[in-house]
Enzyme design. Structure first.
Site, PDB file in Angstrom:
ATOM      1  N   LYS A  22       0.850  -1.211   0.000  1.00  0.00           N
ATOM      2  CA  LYS A  22       0.000   0.000   0.000  1.00  0.00           C
ATOM      3  C   LYS A  22       0.877   1.251   0.000  1.00  0.00           C
ATOM      4  CE  LYS A  22      -1.560   1.718   4.001  1.00  0.00           C
ATOM      5  NZ  LYS A  22      -1.316   3.142   4.317  1.00  0.00           N
ATOM      6  N   ASN A  23       1.877   1.278   0.870  1.00  0.00           N
ATOM      7  CA  ASN A  23       2.662   2.513   1.039  1.00  0.00           C
ATOM      8  C   ASN A  23       3.646   2.761  -0.090  1.00  0.00           C
ATOM      9  OD1 ASN A  23       1.220   3.007   3.289  1.00  0.00           O
ATOM     10  ND2 ASN A  23       2.828   2.436   4.750  1.00  0.00           N
ATOM     11  N   CYS A 123      -4.416  12.490  12.509  1.00  0.00           N
ATOM     12  CA  CYS A 123      -4.956  11.126  12.552  1.00  0.00           C
ATOM     13  C   CYS A 123      -5.068  10.748  14.022  1.00  0.00           C
ATOM     14  CB  CYS A 123      -4.045  10.172  11.796  1.00  0.00           C
ATOM     15  SG  CYS A 123      -2.499   9.923  12.640  1.00  0.00           S
ATOM     16  N   ARG A 128       0.466  14.925  12.574  1.00  0.00           N
ATOM     17  CA  ARG A 128       0.966  14.559  11.237  1.00  0.00           C
ATOM     18  C   ARG A 128       1.271  15.826  10.420  1.00  0.00           C
ATOM     19  NH1 ARG A 128      -0.529   9.255  10.006  1.00  0.00           N
ATOM     20  NH2 ARG A 128       1.042   9.279   8.402  1.00  0.00           N
ATOM     21  N   ASP A 317       5.165   0.827  11.778  1.00  0.00           N
ATOM     22  CA  ASP A 317       3.893   0.228  11.339  1.00  0.00           C
ATOM     23  C   ASP A 317       3.734  -1.206  11.816  1.00  0.00           C
ATOM     24  OD1 ASP A 317       3.807   1.907   8.092  1.00  0.00           O
ATOM     25  OD2 ASP A 317       3.464   2.597  10.143  1.00  0.00           O
ATOM     26  N   ARG A 411      -8.403  -0.149   4.729  1.00  0.00           N
ATOM     27  CA  ARG A 411      -7.515   0.789   4.031  1.00  0.00           C
ATOM     28  C   ARG A 411      -6.198   0.110   3.668  1.00  0.00           C
ATOM     29  NH1 ARG A 411      -6.328   6.240   6.784  1.00  0.00           N
ATOM     30  NH2 ARG A 411      -5.060   6.247   4.903  1.00  0.00           N
TER      31      ARG A 411
HETATM   32  C1  EPZ Z   1       4.517   7.090   5.932  1.00  0.00           C
HETATM   33  O1  EPZ Z   1       3.805   8.149   6.524  1.00  0.00           O
HETATM   34  C2  EPZ Z   1       3.567   5.901   5.957  1.00  0.00           C
HETATM   35  N1  EPZ Z   1       2.363   6.206   5.194  1.00  0.00           N
HETATM   36  C3  EPZ Z   1       3.182   5.562   7.400  1.00  0.00           C
HETATM   37  O2  EPZ Z   1       2.392   4.378   7.367  1.00  0.00           O
HETATM   38  C4  EPZ Z   1       4.448   5.279   8.196  1.00  0.00           C
HETATM   39  O3  EPZ Z   1       4.100   5.074   9.543  1.00  0.00           O
HETATM   40  C5  EPZ Z   1       5.417   6.469   8.084  1.00  0.00           C
HETATM   41  O4  EPZ Z   1       5.682   6.755   6.692  1.00  0.00           O
HETATM   42  C6  EPZ Z   1       6.738   6.200   8.778  1.00  0.00           C
HETATM   43  O5  EPZ Z   1       7.353   5.074   8.200  1.00  0.00           O
HETATM   44  C7  EPZ Z   1       2.399   6.098   3.850  1.00  0.00           C
HETATM   45  O6  EPZ Z   1       3.421   5.753   3.271  1.00  0.00           O
HETATM   46  C8  EPZ Z   1       1.127   6.402   3.117  1.00  0.00           C
HETATM   47  P1  EPZ Z   1       6.759  10.425   7.854  1.00  0.00           P
HETATM   48  P2  EPZ Z   1       4.408   9.659   6.459  1.00  0.00           P
HETATM   49  O7  EPZ Z   1       6.674  11.717   7.116  1.00  0.00           O
HETATM   50  O8  EPZ Z   1       5.174   9.837   5.212  1.00  0.00           O
HETATM   51  C9  EPZ Z   1       7.269  13.806  11.149  1.00  0.00           C
HETATM   52  C10 EPZ Z   1       0.531   3.030   7.750  1.00  0.00           C
HETATM   53  O9  EPZ Z   1       0.123   2.523   8.794  1.00  0.00           O
HETATM   54  N2  EPZ Z   1       7.045  14.788  10.074  1.00  0.00           N
HETATM   55  O10 EPZ Z   1       7.905   9.502   7.564  1.00  0.00           O
HETATM   56  O11 EPZ Z   1       3.307  10.593   6.769  1.00  0.00           O
HETATM   57  C11 EPZ Z   1       6.022  13.006  11.462  1.00  0.00           C
HETATM   58  O12 EPZ Z   1       5.192  13.715  12.366  1.00  0.00           O
HETATM   59  C12 EPZ Z   1       1.020   4.452   7.753  1.00  0.00           C
HETATM   60  O13 EPZ Z   1       0.597   2.435   6.643  1.00  0.00           O
HETATM   61  C13 EPZ Z   1       7.233  16.144  10.345  1.00  0.00           C
HETATM   62  O14 EPZ Z   1       7.565  16.521  11.465  1.00  0.00           O
HETATM   63  O15 EPZ Z   1       5.408   9.618   7.702  1.00  0.00           O
HETATM   64  C14 EPZ Z   1       6.604  11.755  12.079  1.00  0.00           C
HETATM   65  O16 EPZ Z   1       6.886  12.019  13.440  1.00  0.00           O
HETATM   66  C15 EPZ Z   1       0.812   5.126   9.081  1.00  0.00           C
HETATM   67  N3  EPZ Z   1       7.027  17.044   9.346  1.00  0.00           N
HETATM   68  C16 EPZ Z   1       7.911  11.560  11.315  1.00  0.00           C
HETATM   69  O17 EPZ Z   1       8.181  12.814  10.676  1.00  0.00           O
HETATM   70  C17 EPZ Z   1       6.667  16.665   8.078  1.00  0.00           C
HETATM   71  O18 EPZ Z   1       6.517  17.537   7.203  1.00  0.00           O
HETATM   72  C18 EPZ Z   1       7.844  10.490  10.236  1.00  0.00           C
HETATM   73  O19 EPZ Z   1       6.729  10.755   9.410  1.00  0.00           O
HETATM   74  C19 EPZ Z   1       6.484  15.272   7.826  1.00  0.00           C
HETATM   75  C20 EPZ Z   1       6.683  14.357   8.832  1.00  0.00           C
END
Ligand code: EPZ
Length: 434
Positions: A22-23, A123, A128, A317, A411
């Site tokens: 999915k991701n 969420c 997020r 995850d 999802r």
């Molecule tokens: C992706 O989310 C995945 N979703 C998430 O999977 C996964 O948990 C996450 O990566 C971490 O591996 C998809 O790929 C659709 P991040 P993403 O940006 O990209 C902070 C699932 O269950 N951050 O790597 O949104 C954020 O708050 C989902 O399949 C900022 O501070 O995650 C977090 O603490 C849930 N500012 C950390 O970075 C930003 O602009 C990592 O988030 C962006 C992120």
């Protein structure tokens, strides 16, 4: 609304097949928008998020066909015709359904030099933020303004330009979004502390196949040399690493000692060493043979403490699923979540089933019970991975577990009840009123 009703205690044995990731599927769909023609993506999971993102793409004027709707022979193929993009927007009512729609910012900027994309909501477990996405686009020269909950982005005359960007913290989404825009910018972009997740690597490989000049995939420094335009492509999505890890944990807790669960269609390397090493330490044997992982049930699971971190660290995850496994371990363990601030919404539900977990800031202490079954009851899903952790608990709980609001589960897990039923589990989907 649907729930899953699981009668606990059946042995999980036989075979489970891993579907497309999915991701990874979602960024591949965004990448297809960069190609001025028809792109075809295989091994797509039939999930609500894919249907949602297909609708997001259609808003721009792209034509999207997802074969499960009419061609049984190629059930996992998605076709995107991005020949004519004439509307540069991703509307709130779709973005609110799925945060990954925010990839439209980079895709529309990279293809058309402009975008109007709704800010994603938060969420169940936190705000997020998308500040890293926006800073990255501004570094590429985009003018970013906020307008009634929308990000309005516009490339300067002459287009976006290369930049040297550092992400703090490491962010899968921000890395992907900036790569989408940088692929057609003028000049070279260097991303420091970039995400090395397999989702990013496979997405980068699709960009390369489309003519993008990307190097450093799988490392924390990715370099993109902008090209004028990208060509459409035929590409294969990779297997879902989180689905694989979920099934390995299911086997550890529900496959009888000495019996096997064979997991097919997998890409074990995508789990990362931390997860595989932690799994080995539990004493649950597994064999890897190409795309097949065979897990053998055991009498006793050893407690193993884990800390989540970006790839190749323990995947956040799989944190909820691991906590269920540790409730069945022979002793105490701790689970530390470093990626998100509060991703423990499943713990109160597990404790209602009789687990002994205590949350202290970003750490969960789990008192294992060495196989003592949990008690089935009504439990509430709050997000995708919390939902699947409650299904895992239902596999071994005494009596029936009713996992409510499984729209969260739908999802990210394709036909989970069908797959589990095929491996011996007593599970059914039922409608209910809240
Ligand atoms: C992706 O989310 C995945 N979703 C998430 O999977 C996964 O948990 C996450 O990566 C971490 O591996 C998809 O790929 C659709 P991040 P993403 O940006 O990209 C902070 C699932 O269950 N951050 O790597 O949104 C954020 O708050 C989902 O399949 C900022 O501070 O995650 C977090 O603490 C849930 N500012 C950390 O970075 C930003 O602009 C990592 O988030 C962006 C992120």
């Amino acid at each position: 609304m649907d729930k899953l009703v699981i009668k606990g205690g059946n042995p999980l044995r036989g075979r489970l097949h891993v579907g497309g990731s999915k991701n990874t599927a979602l960024p591949l769909m965004a990448a297809a928008l960069l190609g001025d023609g028809v792109s075809t993506i295989h091994n797509m999971p039939v999930l609500q998020d894919v249907y949602t993102f297909a609708n997001v793409l259609r808003v721009t004027g792209a034509r999207v066909e997802f074969r499960p709707d009419f061609d049984a022979n190629t059930p996992d193929t998605l076709v995107v015709d991005a020949s004519s993009i004439n509307h540069f927007e991703a509307p709130y009512d779709l973005v609110k359904q799925m945060r990954a729609s925010f990839y439209m910012l980079g895709a529309l900027l990279g293809r058309c030099g402009q975008a109007r994309v709704s800010l994603p909501g938060g969420c169940a477990w936190g705000p997020r933020p998308v500040d890293l996405h926006l800073k990255g686009m501004e570094a590429l020269g985009a003018n970013i303004e906020m307008d009634q909950g929308y990000v309005v982005a516009e490339a300067p005359e002459g287009g976006l330009h290369g930049a040297h960007i550092r992400f703090e913290p490491s962010s899968v989404g921000a890395t992907i979004n900036v790569m989408l825009a940088a692929s057609t910018a003028n000049g070279t972009t260097v991303l420091d502390n970039a995400a090395a997740e397999p989702d990013v690597v496979v997405f980068g490989e699709m960009l390369q196949a489309m003519g993008a000049k990307v190097s450093g995939l799988g490392t924390t420094t990715i370099t993109i040399e902008g090209v004028d335009k990208l060509s459409p492509v035929e590409f294969n999505n990779c297997p879902d690493r989180i689905e694989l890890g979920t099934y390995m944990i299911a086997a550890a807790i529900a496959t009888p000692a000495g019996e096997e669960l064979v997991i097919t269609g997998a890409e074990p390397d995508h789990l990362g060493d931390d997860f595989l090493n932690a799994f080995r330490k539990t004493g649950v044997p597994f064999e890897i043979d190409g795309d097949t992982v065979t897990v053998t049930g055991v009498e006793t699971i050893q407690p193993v403490s884990i800390t989540t971190s970006p790839y190749p660290g323990f995947p956040t995850d799989l944190q909820a699923q691991w906590s269920v496994m540790m409730t069945q371990a022979n002793g105490a363990s701790s689970i530390t979540e470093t990626v998100y601030s509060d991703r423990f919404k499943h713990i109160p539900e597990l404790n209602r089933m009789g687990a002994a977990c205590r949350v202290d800031d970003h750490v969960v202490m789990v008192q294992g019970k060495n196989g003592t079954a949990l008690q089935g009851t009504n439990v509430m899903s709050t997000d995708l991975r919390a939902s699947v952790s409650l299904v895992l608990a239902g596999l071994i709980a005494e009596g029936e577990t009713h996992v409510l609001r499984v729209y969260h589960l739908d999802r990210g897990y394709e036909n989970l009840e069908g797959k589990l039923a095929g491996a011996g589990i007593d599970v059914r989907r039922e409608e209910y009123q809240e």
